[in-house]
Structures are given as structure tokens and as C-alpha cells.
Motif scaffolding. Structure first.
Motif, PDB file in Angstrom:
ATOM      1  N   THR B  72      62.655  59.579 -42.198  1.00  0.00           N
ATOM      2  CA  THR B  72      61.898  58.967 -42.884  1.00  0.00           C
ATOM      3  C   THR B  72      61.781  59.635 -44.570  1.00  0.00           C
ATOM      4  O   THR B  72      61.456  60.780 -44.482  1.00  0.00           O
ATOM      5  CB  THR B  72      60.261  58.790 -42.394  1.00  0.00           C
ATOM      6  N   ALA B  73      61.814  58.830 -45.413  1.00  0.00           N
ATOM      7  CA  ALA B  73      61.875  59.361 -46.660  1.00  0.00           C
ATOM      8  C   ALA B  73      60.352  58.769 -47.174  1.00  0.00           C
ATOM      9  O   ALA B  73      59.838  57.907 -46.880  1.00  0.00           O
ATOM     10  CB  ALA B  73      62.800  58.865 -47.497  1.00  0.00           C
ATOM     11  N   SER B  74      60.021  59.546 -48.342  1.00  0.00           N
ATOM     12  CA  SER B  74      58.760  58.854 -48.915  1.00  0.00           C
ATOM     13  C   SER B  74      58.714  59.048 -50.281  1.00  0.00           C
ATOM     14  O   SER B  74      59.180  59.750 -51.149  1.00  0.00           O
ATOM     15  CB  SER B  74      57.309  59.644 -48.389  1.00  0.00           C
ATOM     16  N   LEU B  75      58.074  58.046 -51.020  1.00  0.00           N
ATOM     17  CA  LEU B  75      57.900  58.054 -52.407  1.00  0.00           C
ATOM     18  C   LEU B  75      56.278  58.114 -52.572  1.00  0.00           C
ATOM     19  O   LEU B  75      55.576  57.226 -52.169  1.00  0.00           O
ATOM     20  CB  LEU B  75      58.506  56.771 -53.101  1.00  0.00           C
ATOM     21  N   THR B  76      55.962  59.041 -53.413  1.00  0.00           N
ATOM     22  CA  THR B  76      54.479  59.222 -53.901  1.00  0.00           C
ATOM     23  C   THR B  76      54.482  59.030 -55.282  1.00  0.00           C
ATOM     24  O   THR B  76      55.101  59.569 -56.299  1.00  0.00           O
ATOM     25  CB  THR B  76      54.019  60.403 -53.459  1.00  0.00           C
ATOM     26  N   ILE B  77      53.393  58.125 -55.806  1.00  0.00           N
ATOM     27  CA  ILE B  77      53.090  57.914 -57.161  1.00  0.00           C
ATOM     28  C   ILE B  77      51.582  58.388 -57.531  1.00  0.00           C
ATOM     29  O   ILE B  77      50.666  57.887 -56.751  1.00  0.00           O
ATOM     30  CB  ILE B  77      53.204  56.434 -57.332  1.00  0.00           C
ATOM     31  N   SER B  78      51.397  59.372 -57.997  1.00  0.00           N
ATOM     32  CA  SER B  78      50.078  59.986 -58.401  1.00  0.00           C
ATOM     33  C   SER B  78      49.608  59.384 -59.688  1.00  0.00           C
ATOM     34  O   SER B  78      50.495  58.718 -60.579  1.00  0.00           O
ATOM     35  CB  SER B  78      50.026  61.431 -58.428  1.00  0.00           C
ATOM     36  N   GLY B  79      48.269  59.300 -59.899  1.00  0.00           N
ATOM     37  CA  GLY B  79      47.706  58.923 -61.153  1.00  0.00           C
ATOM     38  C   GLY B  79      48.144  57.497 -61.518  1.00  0.00           C
ATOM     39  O   GLY B  79      48.359  57.369 -62.721  1.00  0.00           O
ATOM     40  N   LEU B  80      47.890  56.385 -60.562  1.00  0.00           N
ATOM     41  CA  LEU B  80      48.467  55.165 -60.704  1.00  0.00           C
ATOM     42  C   LEU B  80      47.929  54.584 -62.130  1.00  0.00           C
ATOM     43  O   LEU B  80      46.895  54.716 -62.437  1.00  0.00           O
ATOM     44  CB  LEU B  80      47.956  54.100 -59.634  1.00  0.00           C
ATOM     45  N   GLN B  81      48.800  54.000 -62.707  1.00  0.00           N
ATOM     46  CA  GLN B  81      48.878  53.128 -63.776  1.00  0.00           C
ATOM     47  C   GLN B  81      49.204  51.696 -63.794  1.00  0.00           C
ATOM     48  O   GLN B  81      50.000  51.310 -62.971  1.00  0.00           O
ATOM     49  CB  GLN B  81      49.383  53.654 -65.068  1.00  0.00           C
ATOM     50  N   ALA B  82      48.449  50.790 -64.448  1.00  0.00           N
ATOM     51  CA  ALA B  82      48.815  49.487 -64.396  1.00  0.00           C
ATOM     52  C   ALA B  82      50.395  48.973 -64.443  1.00  0.00           C
ATOM     53  O   ALA B  82      50.885  48.081 -63.967  1.00  0.00           O
ATOM     54  CB  ALA B  82      48.025  48.643 -65.459  1.00  0.00           C
ATOM     55  N   GLU B  83      51.158  50.144 -65.497  1.00  0.00           N
ATOM     56  CA  GLU B  83      52.731  49.631 -65.587  1.00  0.00           C
ATOM     57  C   GLU B  83      53.406  49.935 -64.396  1.00  0.00           C
ATOM     58  O   GLU B  83      54.684  49.777 -64.394  1.00  0.00           O
ATOM     59  CB  GLU B  83      53.197  50.664 -66.647  1.00  0.00           C
TER      60      GLU B  83
END
Lengths: 114, 110
Positions: B72-83
Motif C-alpha cells: 500500500t502506497a499513500s499520498l498525504t496533502i497537508s494544509g489543504l487549500q482550495a486549489e
């Protein structure tokens, strides 16, 4: 500018043929493995085919094997996808992509319909 | 060969962090370090966000990070922004057979 530009898409009847082209510029095309990836409406990305930098080795997805042929002309910095015996399920936007996935063309739409 | 498995959708509020999973097998994700993540806006070509599991191409925000554990691979996005609202796809190189993609995950920023 480093870019890939596809052309050749359009409307074709089931059972028909179409040849897509992809012109590369701004990088050393002749040393790059290249791929075709397609994106059907409402569906996910699907890998279609790839070709080694010198054209000596090719691979295909099972869904297109025997119907599609990938080729390249390094003198013209151009990648091709010959598509024969087209089916409705081949309808998609087709992208050419450089190995590594860091460079994609803008895509060309292929619609298979009577 | 079946596509990699991703959740159909995830959502988060601005400033939050989200993680998108991508599950494969010991023949694809588990076997190779060549896992990539792409961001795609409607009508646009995909953009490479992560390559070789955890590397960011030049110009990609440090808010995007990748990891892998087993199959299993994972993508994390921190500090979500509208874009960041877009579709995200994982992919894995599969020996001599090219690339295997996930089904895609639609990220909604609330």
C-alpha cells in the motif's frame, strides 16, 4: 519549451482505424522511452503501450494487444500509435507520456461510434 | 491485471491534512519502488506530484508527500487549500508490462 503535442484524434466508426502522432520538442526525444495512456469519459487512467528509446522493444495492455501498434521516428522526434479494429470501448482521450511521467501531452480525443 | 485500489473520494477542510491510499499486490506496489502520484483537473492532462514513492518533482509544493508500506502506497496533502481539489491517481511500474494505475480519487475541499 519542453513539450509533447498529440494529433490525429477524431470520430471513427467501429472496426475502423486511426493513427495518432505525438511530436516531442525541447528534450532529447531519441533517448526517452515513451508511453501512451488513455482516459475514457468518467473512468480512470489506463496505460496502453510503451516503446523503448530506439524502438526495439514494445509492450501493450491486454485490451489493445493485436489491434494497436506503437512506433517512433527519432529523426522526426515523433511517437505514433496505429489503432486498428477500433471498438466503442476505445473511446478516450489519448495522452503520450515520457518515461517517468513528468511530461504529458495535452491529449487527443478518439471517439468510436457509428 | 487489475487496477490498483483507491478510495473513490476523500474530503477535508482548508488547513487540514488528508491521506489517499493506493493498494496493490506483491507483484506491483510491493515489488517496486516506482510508485507515482498524479493530480488531474477536469479537462487537463495529469501532473506528476510524487515519483519513486516519496520524491517531489521540482515545483511541487512540500505540502504533498508520499510513502509506502508493504503493498500500500499513500499520498498525504497537508494544509489543504482550495486549489488542491482535483482527481488523484496512483501508479506503479510493473516489470516489463508498463504502468498500472489506480481508479482515481476525487478530493473535495469543503
Amino acid at each position: 519549451e519542453v513539450q509533447l503535442v498529440e494529433s490525429g484524434g477524431g470520430l471513427v466508426q467501429p472496426g475502423g482505424s486511426l493513427r495518432l502522432s505525438c511530436a516531442g520538442s525541447g528534450f532529447t526525444f531519441s533517448t526517452s522511452w515513451m508511453h501512451w495512456v488513455r482516459h475514457a469519459p468518467g473512468k480512470g487512467l489506463v496505460w496502453v503501450s510503451r516503446i523503448k528509446s530506439d524502438g526495439s522493444t514494445t509492450s501493450y495492455a491486454d485490451s489493445v494487444k493485436g489491434r494497436f501498434t506503437i512506433s517512433r521516428d527519432n529523426a522526426k522526434n515523433t511517437l505514433y500509435l496505429q489503432m486498428n479494429s477500433l471498438r466503442a470501448e476505445d473511446t478516450a482521450v489519448y495522452y503520450c507520456v515520457r518515461e517517468g511521467g513528468d511530461l504529458w501531452g495535452q491529449g487527443t480525443l478518439v471517439t468510436v461510434s457509428s | 491485471q487489475s487496477a490498483l485500489t483507491q478510495p473513490a473520494s476523500v474530503s477535508g477542510s482548508p488547513g487540514q491534512s488528508i491521506t489517499i491510499s493506493c493498494t496493490g499486490t506483491s507483484s506491483d506496489i510491493g515489488a517496486y519502488k516506482y510508485v507515482s502520484w498524479y493530480q488531474q483537473y477536469p479537462g487537463k492532462a495529469p501532473k506528476l506530484m510524487i515519483y519513486e514513492v516519496s520524491n517531489r518533482p521540482s515545483g511541487v509544493s512540500h505540502r504533498f508527500s508520499g510513502s509506502k508500506s508493504g503493498n500500500t502506497a499513500s499520498l498525504t496533502i497537508s494544509g489543504l487549500q482550495a486549489e488542491d481539489e482535483a482527481d488523484y491517481y496512483c501508479s506503479s511500474s510493473v516489470s516489463s508490462r508498463g504502468w498500472l494505475f489506480g481508479g482515481g480519487t476525487k478530493l473535495t475541499v469543503l
